[in-house]
Design a protein around this motif. Structure first.
Motif, PDB file in Angstrom:
ATOM      1  N   GLN A 125      30.940  -9.671  41.591  1.00 23.56           N
ATOM      2  CA  GLN A 125      30.935 -10.359  40.320  1.00 23.56           C
ATOM      3  C   GLN A 125      30.146  -9.542  39.305  1.00 23.56           C
ATOM      4  O   GLN A 125      29.362  -8.666  39.656  1.00 23.56           O
ATOM      5  CB  GLN A 125      30.284 -11.733  40.479  1.00 23.56           C
ATOM      6  N   PRO A 126      30.340  -9.836  38.011  1.00 22.14           N
ATOM      7  CA  PRO A 126      29.559  -9.129  36.987  1.00 22.14           C
ATOM      8  C   PRO A 126      28.064  -9.330  37.211  1.00 22.14           C
ATOM      9  O   PRO A 126      27.628 -10.413  37.621  1.00 22.14           O
ATOM     10  CB  PRO A 126      30.015  -9.802  35.685  1.00 22.14           C
ATOM     11  N   HIS A 139      25.884  -9.957  25.452  1.00 29.00           N
ATOM     12  CA  HIS A 139      26.022 -11.405  25.313  1.00 29.00           C
ATOM     13  C   HIS A 139      25.452 -11.895  23.983  1.00 29.00           C
ATOM     14  O   HIS A 139      25.867 -12.922  23.470  1.00 29.00           O
ATOM     15  CB  HIS A 139      25.285 -12.133  26.441  1.00 29.00           C
ATOM     16  N   ASN A 140      24.481 -11.172  23.462  1.00 28.93           N
ATOM     17  CA  ASN A 140      23.794 -11.623  22.258  1.00 28.93           C
ATOM     18  C   ASN A 140      24.434 -11.121  20.975  1.00 28.93           C
ATOM     19  O   ASN A 140      23.916 -11.358  19.899  1.00 28.93           O
ATOM     20  CB  ASN A 140      22.330 -11.130  22.293  1.00 28.93           C
ATOM     21  N   TYR A 141      25.551 -10.393  21.114  1.00 26.48           N
ATOM     22  CA  TYR A 141      26.130  -9.797  19.921  1.00 26.48           C
ATOM     23  C   TYR A 141      26.730 -10.841  18.996  1.00 26.48           C
ATOM     24  O   TYR A 141      27.514 -11.690  19.387  1.00 26.48           O
ATOM     25  CB  TYR A 141      27.226  -8.794  20.266  1.00 26.48           C
ATOM     26  N   ARG A 142      26.305 -10.785  17.745  1.00 25.73           N
ATOM     27  CA  ARG A 142      26.959 -11.481  16.643  1.00 25.73           C
ATOM     28  C   ARG A 142      26.803 -10.586  15.434  1.00 25.73           C
ATOM     29  O   ARG A 142      25.844  -9.818  15.326  1.00 25.73           O
ATOM     30  CB  ARG A 142      26.313 -12.846  16.346  1.00 25.73           C
ATOM     31  N   TYR A 166      29.239  -6.756  32.603  1.00 27.95           N
ATOM     32  CA  TYR A 166      29.189  -8.046  31.920  1.00 27.95           C
ATOM     33  C   TYR A 166      30.388  -8.913  32.273  1.00 27.95           C
ATOM     34  O   TYR A 166      31.479  -8.408  32.540  1.00 27.95           O
ATOM     35  CB  TYR A 166      29.155  -7.835  30.402  1.00 27.95           C
ATOM     36  N   ASP A 167      30.163 -10.200  32.216  1.00 26.97           N
ATOM     37  CA  ASP A 167      31.247 -11.156  32.367  1.00 26.97           C
ATOM     38  C   ASP A 167      32.040 -11.179  31.065  1.00 26.97           C
ATOM     39  O   ASP A 167      31.513 -11.572  30.019  1.00 26.97           O
ATOM     40  CB  ASP A 167      30.666 -12.541  32.668  1.00 26.97           C
ATOM     41  N   GLU A 174      19.889 -13.709  31.726  1.00 24.93           N
ATOM     42  CA  GLU A 174      21.087 -13.612  30.882  1.00 24.93           C
ATOM     43  C   GLU A 174      21.011 -12.464  29.893  1.00 24.93           C
ATOM     44  O   GLU A 174      22.042 -11.965  29.449  1.00 24.93           O
ATOM     45  CB  GLU A 174      21.287 -14.913  30.099  1.00 24.93           C
ATOM     46  N   HIS A 175      19.819 -12.053  29.527  1.00 22.27           N
ATOM     47  CA  HIS A 175      19.636 -11.104  28.431  1.00 22.27           C
ATOM     48  C   HIS A 175      19.208  -9.751  28.992  1.00 22.27           C
ATOM     49  O   HIS A 175      18.025  -9.419  29.017  1.00 22.27           O
ATOM     50  CB  HIS A 175      18.598 -11.643  27.443  1.00 22.27           C
ATOM     51  N   GLN A 176      20.192  -8.994  29.442  1.00 22.71           N
ATOM     52  CA  GLN A 176      19.903  -7.732  30.114  1.00 22.71           C
ATOM     53  C   GLN A 176      20.832  -6.630  29.640  1.00 22.71           C
ATOM     54  O   GLN A 176      21.932  -6.889  29.140  1.00 22.71           O
ATOM     55  CB  GLN A 176      20.046  -7.901  31.623  1.00 22.71           C
TER      56      GLN A 176
END
Length: 456
Positions: free
Chosen positions: A51-52, A77-80, A128-129, A186-188
């Motif tokens: 898995q991711p 994951h944090n990209y906006r 990443y997932d 989650e933030h890696q």
């Protein structure tokens, strides 16, 4: 009827025997069979580790772990489009980016960094997932490369400044908060890409006469408080090259690996667990002491390297474990990482937490472990420690408790009556000695006062 069946069977056999296959058909069949076998082998050998490595915490664990960072946002994951990697002063963030680029500008160009990231972009994405990544980001390579380079540059610059004592954190607490943010599961960022980017910068500095340690050493230095305290970083890193730190996935994975027993110890205990009986319950610290168990702290061991000496009755626990406002996040993220199916049969951190929860069922238990320097309490109260570890047990479950064999040994030791008699005798003896000493001191004080009064 039987004759007809026999005739059909003999006819079928003759038909099969009459079929001839040319080499091309045979090769085609062999290739097809091999392909099917490969797919079967792949399915059989695949585990949950396929898995991711970086994904959202499952819904059932969402409420159990602090997912959001306070200061530092990193990872895809944090990209906006409006997201800042650093909450707070944008100028402070740019200082770290600019300083990192200055370190490498003489030998390595931004172009080299871009090529490095693009060459490894597929591997980064695979970490990443994909369900939780902004799909548009994957097709916008400019944003992808900038995001990755920006996050990596800030982390590397932070680590370098901390290592060289050049850090100028504007607030004293900021390093503490950033360290907590970098352990969030989650933030890696993938560790391998950070290491490659750092290696490019370190090569440049080496050419200028400034020697830098490798990135795993730098990382362990930044997270020093979570390493074995009476060993040098060189010892820890050199031992890790053949252990659990050999190919880390990210910072959370590294922090977990730093708590594990060495590979040789794990193998020996795994074999012992298979050969001895197990137990799932353990008395708390005070009843164990009254039963003759002696608590001993060992600062040379990793956190999960707990053992029990059946001859001497010594329960050896690594420490001291500093329990403060970051302990909750530390254990929750490491336990979540184990629970997210990556180490389903190696839940050592979960097992350690359950062990400590068993030992600390009351304030008196906490007092005993504090006296033995096994833990250092920096929370508001001792009751808060009991509540903290009990909450861990209610929140998490494990398939295998790696200390169940140790539980059985301790409980078997407790079952021998003369162990508790000896413990009670020693305790009574010391109390008696203390009482006699107090009486003698009191008599001496009375005689001294009487002498002074007679003189007056």
């Amino acid at each position: 009827m039987e004759e007809n069946v026999e005739n059909r069977q003999s006819g079928s056999e003759s038909e099969v025997e009459d079929i001839e296959f040319d080499p091309k058909q045979i090769d085609d069949i062999v290739g097809y069979v091999k392909k099917q076998l490969e797919s079967v082998n792949h399915c059989a050998s695949s585990t949950n580790r396929d898995q991711p490595y970086i994904r959202r915490v499952p819904d059932k664990l969402q409420n159990l772990v602090a997912c959001g960072p306070w200061v530092l946002h990193i990872g895809l994951h944090n990209y906006r489009s409006d997201c800042m990697v650093w909450r707070g002063d944008e100028g402070e963030k740019m200082v770290y980016l600019v300083k990192f680029l200055e370190r490498i500008k003489k030998r390595a160009r931004v172009k080299d960094l871009v090529h490095l990231i693009l060459y490894n972009h597929r591997r980064v994405i695979d970490y990443y997932d994909s369900h939780y990544i902004d799909k548009s980001l994957l097709s916008r390579y400019r944003d992808f490369v900038y995001l990755l380079l920006r996050d990596a540059a800030i982390i590397i610059e932070l680590f370098l400044r901390d290592y060289r004592k050049e850090n100028d954190f504007s607030e004293k607490w900021k390093k503490h908060v950033i360290r907590n943010d970098l352990m969030l599961v989650e933030h890696q960022l993938p560790f391998f890409i950070l290491s490659k980017i750092y290696k490019l910068a370190a090569t440049t500095e080496a050419a200028e006469g400034s020697v830098s340690p490798d990135f795993i050493h730098l990382t362990c230095h930044f997270f020093r408080r979570y390493c074995v305290q009476n060993k040098s970083l060189s010892e820890i890193v050199s031992a890790s090259r053949v252990g659990d730190l050999h190919q880390p996935k990210h910072f959370t994975d590294i922090l977990r690996a730093l708590q594990l027993p060495c590979s040789r110890t794990k193998d020996r205990r795994l074999k012992a667990d298979q050969e001895q009986e197990q137990d799932e319950y353990l008395y708390s610290a005070v009843p164990l002491r009254e039963a003759g168990v002696k608590f001993k702290v060992d600062a040379s061991r990793t956190l999960c390297d707990v053992s029990f000496n059946e001859r001497s009755g010594e329960l050896i626990i690594p420490g001291p474990l500093v329990i403060d406002d970051s302990t909750d996040s530390f254990f929750r993220n490491l336990m979540t990482w184990e629970q997210m199916h990556y180490y389903p049969h190696e839940t050592y951190v979960c097992s350690y937490v359950f062990l400590m929860a068993f030992l600390m069922q009351s304030v008196e238990d906490v007092d005993l472990l504090v006296q033995r320097r096994i833990i250092i309490n920096q929370l508001d109260s001792k009751k808060a420690i009991v509540t903290l570890f009990n909450n861990f047990c209610r929140a998490f479950e494990v398939e295998k408790n790696h200390f169940s064999g140790l539980f059985w040994k301790i409980n078997a030791y407790n079952a021998v009556r003369h162990h508790s008699w000896i413990a009670i005798l020693k305790l009574t003896l010391w109390r008696g000695v203390a009482t006699i000493a107090a009486v003698i001191l009191l008599l001496f004080l009375i005689l001294t006062i009487c002498s002074v009064i007679s003189i007056i």
